[in-house]
Design an enzyme around this catalytic site. Structure first.
Site, PDB file in Angstrom:
ATOM      1  N   CYS A  16       0.815  -1.217   0.000  1.00  3.67           N
ATOM      2  CA  CYS A  16       0.000   0.000   0.000  1.00  3.67           C
ATOM      3  C   CYS A  16       0.844   1.261   0.000  1.00  3.67           C
ATOM      4  O   CYS A  16       2.017   1.243   0.342  1.00  3.67           O
ATOM      5  CB  CYS A  16      -0.887   0.054   1.240  1.00  3.67           C
ATOM      6  SG  CYS A  16      -1.929  -1.377   1.452  1.00  3.67           S
ATOM      7  N   GLY A  42       0.483   0.113  -5.075  1.00  3.14           N
ATOM      8  CA  GLY A  42      -0.740  -0.694  -5.017  1.00  3.14           C
ATOM      9  C   GLY A  42      -1.637  -0.375  -6.185  1.00  3.14           C
ATOM     10  O   GLY A  42      -2.006   0.785  -6.374  1.00  3.14           O
ATOM     11  N   ASN A 116      -0.522   1.428   5.631  1.00  6.24           N
ATOM     12  CA  ASN A 116       0.465   0.661   4.874  1.00  6.24           C
ATOM     13  C   ASN A 116       1.229  -0.202   5.865  1.00  6.24           C
ATOM     14  O   ASN A 116       1.801   0.309   6.822  1.00  6.24           O
ATOM     15  CB  ASN A 116       1.419   1.614   4.150  1.00  6.24           C
ATOM     16  CG  ASN A 116       2.594   0.904   3.478  1.00  6.24           C
ATOM     17  OD1 ASN A 116       3.668   1.476   3.344  1.00  6.24           O
ATOM     18  ND2 ASN A 116       2.414  -0.319   3.045  1.00  6.24           N
ATOM     19  N   GLY A 117       1.247  -1.500   5.615  1.00  3.29           N
ATOM     20  CA  GLY A 117       1.933  -2.430   6.514  1.00  3.29           C
ATOM     21  C   GLY A 117       1.023  -3.588   6.854  1.00  3.29           C
ATOM     22  O   GLY A 117      -0.077  -3.708   6.298  1.00  3.29           O
ATOM     23  N   TYR A 261      13.569  -2.824  -4.249  1.00  5.97           N
ATOM     24  CA  TYR A 261      12.581  -2.926  -5.324  1.00  5.97           C
ATOM     25  C   TYR A 261      11.378  -1.988  -5.186  1.00  5.97           C
ATOM     26  O   TYR A 261      10.937  -1.400  -6.167  1.00  5.97           O
ATOM     27  CB  TYR A 261      12.048  -4.367  -5.403  1.00  5.97           C
ATOM     28  CG  TYR A 261      10.840  -4.501  -6.302  1.00  5.97           C
ATOM     29  CD1 TYR A 261      10.987  -4.542  -7.689  1.00  5.97           C
ATOM     30  CD2 TYR A 261       9.549  -4.532  -5.771  1.00  5.97           C
ATOM     31  CE1 TYR A 261       9.879  -4.636  -8.524  1.00  5.97           C
ATOM     32  CE2 TYR A 261       8.436  -4.625  -6.605  1.00  5.97           C
ATOM     33  CZ  TYR A 261       8.604  -4.676  -7.976  1.00  5.97           C
ATOM     34  OH  TYR A 261       7.526  -4.757  -8.798  1.00  5.97           O
ATOM     35  N   ASP A 364      18.942  -7.614 -12.572  1.00 10.67           N
ATOM     36  CA  ASP A 364      17.611  -7.340 -12.020  1.00 10.67           C
ATOM     37  C   ASP A 364      17.739  -7.206 -10.508  1.00 10.67           C
ATOM     38  O   ASP A 364      18.748  -7.595  -9.928  1.00 10.67           O
ATOM     39  CB  ASP A 364      16.615  -8.453 -12.395  1.00 10.67           C
ATOM     40  CG  ASP A 364      15.171  -7.953 -12.358  1.00 10.67           C
ATOM     41  OD1 ASP A 364      14.937  -6.784 -11.993  1.00 10.67           O
ATOM     42  OD2 ASP A 364      14.268  -8.740 -12.692  1.00 10.67           O
ATOM     43  N   ASP A 365      16.685  -6.665  -9.884  1.00 15.03           N
ATOM     44  CA  ASP A 365      16.762  -6.429  -8.442  1.00 15.03           C
ATOM     45  C   ASP A 365      16.562  -7.701  -7.637  1.00 15.03           C
ATOM     46  O   ASP A 365      17.103  -7.851  -6.550  1.00 15.03           O
ATOM     47  CB  ASP A 365      15.720  -5.388  -8.017  1.00 15.03           C
ATOM     48  CG  ASP A 365      14.322  -5.944  -8.168  1.00 15.03           C
ATOM     49  OD1 ASP A 365      13.851  -6.059  -9.317  1.00 15.03           O
ATOM     50  OD2 ASP A 365      13.716  -6.313  -7.154  1.00 15.03           O
ATOM     51  N   CYS A 401       7.322 -12.021   3.231  1.00 15.79           N
ATOM     52  CA  CYS A 401       7.260 -10.823   4.071  1.00 15.79           C
ATOM     53  C   CYS A 401       5.960 -10.851   4.860  1.00 15.79           C
ATOM     54  O   CYS A 401       4.907 -11.149   4.314  1.00 15.79           O
ATOM     55  CB  CYS A 401       7.295  -9.567   3.203  1.00 15.79           C
ATOM     56  SG  CYS A 401       7.133  -8.044   4.167  1.00 15.79           S
TER      57      CYS A 401
HETATM   58  P1  AMP Z   1       9.611 -13.719 -10.746  1.00 12.92           P
HETATM   59  O1  AMP Z   1       9.279 -14.025 -12.143  1.00 12.92           O
HETATM   60  O2  AMP Z   1       8.537 -14.218  -9.814  1.00 12.92           O
HETATM   61  O3  AMP Z   1      10.970 -14.196 -10.338  1.00 12.92           O
HETATM   62  O4  AMP Z   1       9.591 -12.157 -10.582  1.00 12.92           O
HETATM   63  C1  AMP Z   1      10.756 -11.411 -10.542  1.00 12.92           C
HETATM   64  C2  AMP Z   1      10.445  -9.977 -10.872  1.00 12.92           C
HETATM   65  O5  AMP Z   1       9.451  -9.487  -9.980  1.00 12.92           O
HETATM   66  C3  AMP Z   1      11.673  -9.097 -10.725  1.00 12.92           C
HETATM   67  O6  AMP Z   1      11.845  -8.405 -11.949  1.00 12.92           O
HETATM   68  C4  AMP Z   1      11.349  -8.143  -9.616  1.00 12.92           C
HETATM   69  O7  AMP Z   1      11.681  -6.829  -9.981  1.00 12.92           O
HETATM   70  C5  AMP Z   1       9.847  -8.243  -9.434  1.00 12.92           C
HETATM   71  N1  AMP Z   1       9.427  -8.251  -8.021  1.00 12.92           N
HETATM   72  C6  AMP Z   1      10.105  -8.593  -6.941  1.00 12.92           C
HETATM   73  N2  AMP Z   1       9.352  -8.474  -5.825  1.00 12.92           N
HETATM   74  C7  AMP Z   1       8.148  -8.031  -6.212  1.00 12.92           C
HETATM   75  C8  AMP Z   1       6.940  -7.677  -5.534  1.00 12.92           C
HETATM   76  N3  AMP Z   1       6.834  -7.780  -4.210  1.00 12.92           N
HETATM   77  N4  AMP Z   1       5.908  -7.234  -6.268  1.00 12.92           N
HETATM   78  C9  AMP Z   1       6.011  -7.140  -7.600  1.00 12.92           C
HETATM   79  N5  AMP Z   1       7.116  -7.462  -8.294  1.00 12.92           N
HETATM   80  C10 AMP Z   1       8.181  -7.894  -7.628  1.00 12.92           C
END
Ligand code: AMP
Length: 501
Positions: A16, A42, A116-117, A261, A364-365, A401
């Site tokens: 959120c 969100g 939020n939380g 992220y 990627d992150d 989380c």
């Molecule tokens: P996946 O295909 O499930 O491994 O998704 C990885 C991608 O989802 C990465 O490009 C991240 O930037 C993104 N990501 C990581 N955490 C979240 C999150 N909580 N909500 C939406 N996207 C996310």
């Protein structure tokens, strides 16, 4: 304690953003803009509530901010103070009555709240409140705040809030709207961000604003002042800004994933630039996982700043080898795997001239389920990349989380079920390297002891309370009234208690 959660229950899902403003004739319009800037926090529902001077006016609906609010709808939100909310939750709880802000007529007067939380003891508190006669109308943990406030013996809203906050545990950055005031509060660990700002008005006192992220201030030309401190309540009213601490000296638990992220890179979160954190993560990643290559390609947008850092540190040129279609929502929020697989293709397309014949470092992150990375690696190979070295600017995401970021259940997190080599094989990369936990905090310039990195380390800084395995979190399947956004504000329910009280 998280391990004791039943797998199918080991997750509360909610992401959120919150916003509040006091003392501006265009309160609703500015809230709309603030929410628009925080749409990434969100995408499922959004809402705005204003205090008109006589009553709460409320407009909320499922959907994107820009689709929900038009001039007509904003015109139905008069008043000089407002709060707003954007929300994403999973399908079960995806319904309009869970959209926020939640509004109630209470024995303390009309109250609206945006949160939020996630609370970790919401299940127990709800059971206790229901036992004492409180009747809940949403399946959201946020409603607990209002019931606790209504039950407080203190008449004053701020005093009642203090009472309520002494009972709740978990992550909460909240904004409340009461008659003639806006109140903001942040949990004692400060898990989620919350920042104060001011908006200058010629010939009048400054309007005061509060938002999850500073990018909301930038859009409305507000000046960021400072964070709401962990354990602090801040009150905006005609008398000025007042502040009180309700919990002091606790260990902070700033969510590192906001920097990895979740937050926008142009925001300052926990007093630090998100873009700069990501760049530092990328630089560190290059030191920890060097590889001979021709080009560093980010997965846009989440990997952009980390890739920049990687390129700077390694001396390998940066190249936009993937282009993102900006008219597609986050693939991650698509509920079905089948749509999500398709979604990656819809969202990202390789730039052949950048990657063909090249050894690519793909940054990627994070990797969550691994499906996005797998698709991207495949796309880059099809576009002619000769080698693909995946580099992730955070440690393996192994744990869900419980404090307000939507992550899948543990068993769906690839790093929790696969080791490094198995993950590399799954995504079909030539090599795979994650930033280490120590390296991430070295780059961040803060200690893990001040932060929450539970998604990576499994160390949950706020103990989790186990739900009764027999109990559903909050009932989500009972029939419910259609709480249309068009509903007149006066008809918002009184916060009720049954005769049992
Ligand atoms: P996946 O295909 O499930 O491994 O998704 C990885 C991608 O989802 C990465 O490009 C991240 O930037 C993104 N990501 C990581 N955490 C979240 C999150 N909580 N909500 C939406 N996207 C996310």
């Amino acid at each position: 304690m998280a391990g004791a959660f039943r797998e199918e229950q080991d997750k509360f899902r909610d992401e959120c953003g919150v916003f509040g403003i006091f003392g501006h004739a265009d309160a609703a319009n500015l809230t709309y803009l603030g929410l628009y800037a925080m749409q990434h926090r969100g995408q499922e529902s959004a809402g705005i509530v204003t205090w008109t001077g006589q009553r709460m006016a409320v407009e909320k609906q499922m959907g994107y901010v820009a689709d929900i609010f038009d001039e007509g709808r904003l015109a139905r939100l008069p008043g000089h103070s407002a709060i707003g909310h954007v929300r994403y939750s999973t399908t079960g709880e995806s319904r309009l009555e869970n959209a926020q802000p939640i509004v109630y007529n209470t024995n303390k007067g009309p109250l609206a709240i945006a949160h939020n939380g996630n609370l970790v003891n919401a299940v127990e508190l709800r059971a206790e409140l229901e036992e004492e006669g409180s009747i809940f109308t949403t399946s959201s943990d946020t409603e607990v705040f209002l019931h606790l406030m209504a039950r407080s013996r203190v008449d004053d809203v701020v005093g009642a809030l203090r009472d309520a906050l002494s009972r709740v545990r978990g992550a909460y950055s909240i904004v409340l709207l009461a008659k003639n005031r806006v109140i903001a509060a942040r949990d004692p660990q400060g898990v989620r961000p919350l920042t104060l700002g001011r908006l200058r008005i010629e010939g009048a006192p400054d309007a005061r604003v509060v938002a999850s992220e500073t990018c909301a201030f930038d859009l409305i030309d507000a000046e960021p002042l400072r964070d709401v401190e962990p354990g602090e309540i801040v009150v905006f009213d005609a008398g000025g800004t007042a502040s009180a601490s309700f919990a002091m000296g606790q260990r902070t638990a700033f969510c590192i994933f906001e920097h990895v992220y979740f937050s926008r890179p142009d925001s300052s979160v926990f007093g630090k630039s998100v873009a700069e954190s990501r760049r530092s993560f990328g630089r560190r990643l290059a030191l920890e996982h060097p590889v001979p290559a021709d080009v560093v390609v980010p997965v846009p947008d989440s990997g952009v700043f980390a890739a920049l850092g990687y390129a700077e540190e390694s001396g390998i040129p940066y190249g936009m080898g993937l282009v993102r279609n900006h008219y597609v929502g986050r693939t991650f929020i698509e509920p079905k795997q089948s749509i999500r697989h398709f979604g990656v293709k819809v969202k990202l397309n390789p730039v052949r001239s950048v990657v063909a014949g090249k050894r690519v470092v793909l940054v990627d992150d994070s990797i969550v389920r691994g499906t996005t990375s797998k698709k991207i690696v495949k796309m880059l190979r099809a576009a002619g990349a000769s080698e693909i070295h995946m580099r992730i600017s955070s440690p393996p995401t192994k744990n869900p989380c419980h404090y307000g970021i939507d992550t899948p259940r543990r068993k769906e997190l690839i790093a929790s079920t696969h080791d490094l080599e198995e993950t590399r094989k799954f995504i079909e990369a030539d090599s795979l390297g994650y930033l280490s936990l120590d390296g991430m905090f070295t780059a961040f310039g803060r200690s893990e002891n001040d932060s929450c990195a539970a998604c990576f380390s499994g160390r949950y800084p706020i103990p989790l309370t186990l739900p009764d395995p027999q109990a559903t979190l909050f009932p989500t399947d009972e029939p419910h009234a259609d709480v249309s956004g068009e509903r007149p504000a006066e008809t918002f329910p009184r916060l009720v208690r049954t005769a049992k009280t």
